[in-house]
Design a protein around this motif. Structure first.
Motif, PDB file in Angstrom:
ATOM      1  N   TYR A  93      22.107 -33.620   7.078  1.00  0.00           N
ATOM      2  CA  TYR A  93      21.136 -33.388   6.019  1.00  0.00           C
ATOM      3  C   TYR A  93      19.896 -32.642   6.498  1.00  0.00           C
ATOM      4  CZ  TYR A  93      23.890 -36.144   2.792  1.00  0.00           C
ATOM      5  OH  TYR A  93      24.891 -36.578   1.971  1.00  0.00           O
ATOM      6  N   GLY A  94      19.294 -33.125   7.555  1.00  0.00           N
ATOM      7  CA  GLY A  94      18.075 -32.483   8.038  1.00  0.00           C
ATOM      8  C   GLY A  94      18.302 -31.062   8.483  1.00  0.00           C
ATOM      9  N   TYR A  95      19.358 -30.834   9.229  1.00  0.00           N
ATOM     10  CA  TYR A  95      19.635 -29.488   9.741  1.00  0.00           C
ATOM     11  C   TYR A  95      19.953 -28.532   8.600  1.00  0.00           C
ATOM     12  CZ  TYR A  95      21.342 -25.883  12.920  1.00  0.00           C
ATOM     13  OH  TYR A  95      21.516 -24.703  13.618  1.00  0.00           O
ATOM     14  N   ARG A  96      20.821 -28.967   7.688  1.00  0.00           N
ATOM     15  CA  ARG A  96      21.177 -28.107   6.558  1.00  0.00           C
ATOM     16  C   ARG A  96      19.952 -27.764   5.717  1.00  0.00           C
ATOM     17  NH1 ARG A  96      26.533 -27.334   5.529  1.00  0.00           N
ATOM     18  NH2 ARG A  96      28.064 -28.826   6.345  1.00  0.00           N
ATOM     19  N   MET A  97      19.146 -28.765   5.397  1.00  0.00           N
ATOM     20  CA  MET A  97      17.964 -28.523   4.566  1.00  0.00           C
ATOM     21  C   MET A  97      16.987 -27.589   5.265  1.00  0.00           C
ATOM     22  SD  MET A  97      17.153 -32.163   2.656  1.00  0.00           S
ATOM     23  CE  MET A  97      16.888 -33.087   4.172  1.00  0.00           C
ATOM     24  N   SER A  98      16.774 -27.800   6.567  1.00  0.00           N
ATOM     25  CA  SER A  98      15.806 -26.973   7.286  1.00  0.00           C
ATOM     26  C   SER A  98      16.277 -25.535   7.397  1.00  0.00           C
ATOM     27  CB  SER A  98      15.536 -27.558   8.683  1.00  0.00           C
ATOM     28  OG  SER A  98      16.657 -27.431   9.533  1.00  0.00           O
ATOM     29  N   LYS A  99      17.572 -25.329   7.545  1.00  0.00           N
ATOM     30  CA  LYS A  99      18.089 -23.963   7.646  1.00  0.00           C
ATOM     31  C   LYS A  99      18.115 -23.277   6.275  1.00  0.00           C
ATOM     32  CE  LYS A  99      18.760 -23.445  12.051  1.00  0.00           C
ATOM     33  NZ  LYS A  99      17.993 -22.428  12.818  1.00  0.00           N
ATOM     34  N   ALA A 100      18.349 -24.048   5.206  1.00  0.00           N
ATOM     35  CA  ALA A 100      18.224 -23.469   3.865  1.00  0.00           C
ATOM     36  C   ALA A 100      16.789 -23.003   3.634  1.00  0.00           C
ATOM     37  CB  ALA A 100      18.645 -24.480   2.807  1.00  0.00           C
ATOM     38  N   ALA A 101      15.828 -23.801   4.099  1.00  0.00           N
ATOM     39  CA  ALA A 101      14.420 -23.421   3.978  1.00  0.00           C
ATOM     40  C   ALA A 101      14.114 -22.198   4.835  1.00  0.00           C
ATOM     41  CB  ALA A 101      13.526 -24.590   4.380  1.00  0.00           C
ATOM     42  N   ALA A 102      14.712 -22.114   6.023  1.00  0.00           N
ATOM     43  CA  ALA A 102      14.523 -20.937   6.875  1.00  0.00           C
ATOM     44  C   ALA A 102      15.044 -19.690   6.184  1.00  0.00           C
ATOM     45  CB  ALA A 102      15.226 -21.135   8.216  1.00  0.00           C
ATOM     46  N   ASN A 103      16.168 -19.838   5.481  1.00  0.00           N
ATOM     47  CA  ASN A 103      16.708 -18.703   4.735  1.00  0.00           C
ATOM     48  C   ASN A 103      15.717 -18.219   3.684  1.00  0.00           C
ATOM     49  OD1 ASN A 103      18.977 -19.138   6.256  1.00  0.00           O
ATOM     50  ND2 ASN A 103      20.279 -19.801   4.563  1.00  0.00           N
ATOM     51  N   MET A 104      15.066 -19.151   3.018  1.00  0.00           N
ATOM     52  CA  MET A 104      14.071 -18.782   2.014  1.00  0.00           C
ATOM     53  C   MET A 104      12.857 -18.112   2.651  1.00  0.00           C
ATOM     54  SD  MET A 104      13.378 -18.533  -1.119  1.00  0.00           S
ATOM     55  CE  MET A 104      14.449 -19.651  -2.062  1.00  0.00           C
ATOM     56  N   VAL A 105      12.472 -18.584   3.829  1.00  0.00           N
ATOM     57  CA  VAL A 105      11.389 -17.916   4.559  1.00  0.00           C
ATOM     58  C   VAL A 105      11.746 -16.455   4.786  1.00  0.00           C
ATOM     59  CG1 VAL A 105      10.173 -17.781   6.768  1.00  0.00           C
ATOM     60  CG2 VAL A 105      10.500 -19.999   5.680  1.00  0.00           C
ATOM     61  N   GLY A 106      12.977 -16.210   5.243  1.00  0.00           N
ATOM     62  CA  GLY A 106      13.402 -14.836   5.499  1.00  0.00           C
ATOM     63  C   GLY A 106      13.408 -13.987   4.243  1.00  0.00           C
ATOM     64  N   ALA A 107      13.896 -14.554   3.138  1.00  0.00           N
ATOM     65  CA  ALA A 107      13.947 -13.811   1.879  1.00  0.00           C
ATOM     66  C   ALA A 107      12.537 -13.470   1.393  1.00  0.00           C
ATOM     67  CB  ALA A 107      14.688 -14.631   0.824  1.00  0.00           C
ATOM     68  N   SER A 108      11.601 -14.394   1.526  1.00  0.00           N
ATOM     69  CA  SER A 108      10.225 -14.133   1.102  1.00  0.00           C
ATOM     70  C   SER A 108       9.534 -13.123   2.017  1.00  0.00           C
ATOM     71  CB  SER A 108       9.427 -15.438   1.064  1.00  0.00           C
ATOM     72  OG  SER A 108       9.817 -16.237  -0.033  1.00  0.00           O
ATOM     73  N   LEU A 109       9.761 -13.247   3.318  1.00  0.00           N
ATOM     74  CA  LEU A 109       9.172 -12.281   4.250  1.00  0.00           C
ATOM     75  C   LEU A 109       9.656 -10.868   3.948  1.00  0.00           C
ATOM     76  CD1 LEU A 109       9.349 -14.179   7.671  1.00  0.00           C
ATOM     77  CD2 LEU A 109       7.280 -13.592   6.384  1.00  0.00           C
ATOM     78  N   ALA A 110      10.935 -10.741   3.606  1.00  0.00           N
ATOM     79  CA  ALA A 110      11.467  -9.416   3.282  1.00  0.00           C
ATOM     80  C   ALA A 110      10.717  -8.803   2.107  1.00  0.00           C
ATOM     81  CB  ALA A 110      12.965  -9.514   2.975  1.00  0.00           C
ATOM     82  N   GLN A 111      10.370  -9.620   1.125  1.00  0.00           N
ATOM     83  CA  GLN A 111       9.611  -9.131  -0.026  1.00  0.00           C
ATOM     84  C   GLN A 111       8.170  -8.782   0.376  1.00  0.00           C
ATOM     85  OE1 GLN A 111      10.859  -8.546  -3.099  1.00  0.00           O
ATOM     86  NE2 GLN A 111      12.874  -9.166  -2.341  1.00  0.00           N
ATOM     87  N   ASP A 112       7.533  -9.698   1.096  1.00  0.00           N
ATOM     88  CA  ASP A 112       6.121  -9.520   1.418  1.00  0.00           C
ATOM     89  C   ASP A 112       5.863  -8.407   2.427  1.00  0.00           C
ATOM     90  OD1 ASP A 112       5.381 -11.538  -0.304  1.00  0.00           O
ATOM     91  OD2 ASP A 112       5.360 -13.104   1.237  1.00  0.00           O
TER      92      ASP A 112
END
Length: 223
Positions: A143-162
């Motif tokens: 649970y922790g690893y999956r959730m944290s990596k899903a959040a990391a994916n969102m970080v990457g997607a937002s950085l690409a926009q910004d």
């Protein structure tokens, strides 16, 4: 050619990334909490004492990089803790929080700290995991690893926009199931193979493909 910065470069995939970039002749700055014998043997510039989850370390990191331009930033530092439904106690919650701090908040803090050194043409890689894919989750657990990596994916997607206006491209990358200390020596590929695949994906990254999520073998992954 500008600087290549790698976090978590003292062992495993990070150390192999550093080896392969050094072999290419790239200028390196390897960021870690503590250097390893393998990293010391490599002889690359090492910035020790940096916990990517600690905002207080970011000033030190920025000062050590100085005014040098960064061409490639690889956010590789990560932790894995194993948990199972029905067995998550207070210590388990602490482990989940730790994984979020290192795996998801860490790449954001590091990128933010080094933002002034990232100019047009620079590239950022976030070493995430297929385990962070919601669509690909067919086995549960972790649970922790999956959730944290899903959040990391969102970080990457937002950085690409910004960072699009700056001309900085971002890739979210899955290295494969790699035989490292983190996986207890289990896996389908070794660190050398994984690092080569990750660098190949970063080599081919463009502004047009920025924000994508890829396997090291080139396969586009589902979010």
């Amino acid at each position: 050619m500008g600087l290549c910065v790698i976090t978590g470069g003292n062992r495993g995939i990070g150390l192999e990334l550093a080896r392969q970039l050094a072999a290419r002749g790239n200028q390196l700055a390897v960021v870690c909490r503590q250097a390893s014998p393998g990293l010391e043997e490599l002889g690359a510039e090492t910035i020790e004492g940096i916990d990517v989850s600690d905002a207080g370390c970011m000033n030190t990191l920025r000062e050590r990089i100085g005014e040098r331009r960064i061409d490639l930033l690889i956010n590789n530092a990560g932790v894995l803790r194993r948990d199972r439904l029905g067995q998550i106690d207070d210590a388990g919650v602490d482990d989940i929080v730790l994984q979020f701090r290192v795996n998801s908040i860490g790449p954001l803090l590091v990128t933010q700290a080094l933002l002034p050194r990232l100019e047009t043409g620079a590239k950022i890689g976030i070493v995430s995991s297929r385990m962070g894919s919601v669509a690909d989750n067919t086995s549960g657990g972790y649970y922790g690893y999956r959730m944290s990596k899903a959040a990391a994916n969102m970080v990457g997607a937002s950085l690409a926009q910004d960072l699009a206006e700056r001309g900085v491209a971002v890739a979210v990358l899955h290295p494969g199931y790699v035989r490292t200390e983190m996986t207890g020596g289990q896996g389908d590929v070794n660190a050398e193979q994984a690092a080569a695949g990750l660098l190949a994906r970063l080599d081919e990254l463009t502004m047009e493909t920025s924000g994508g999520f890829w396997h090291a073998n080139g396969e586009a992954l589902s979010w």
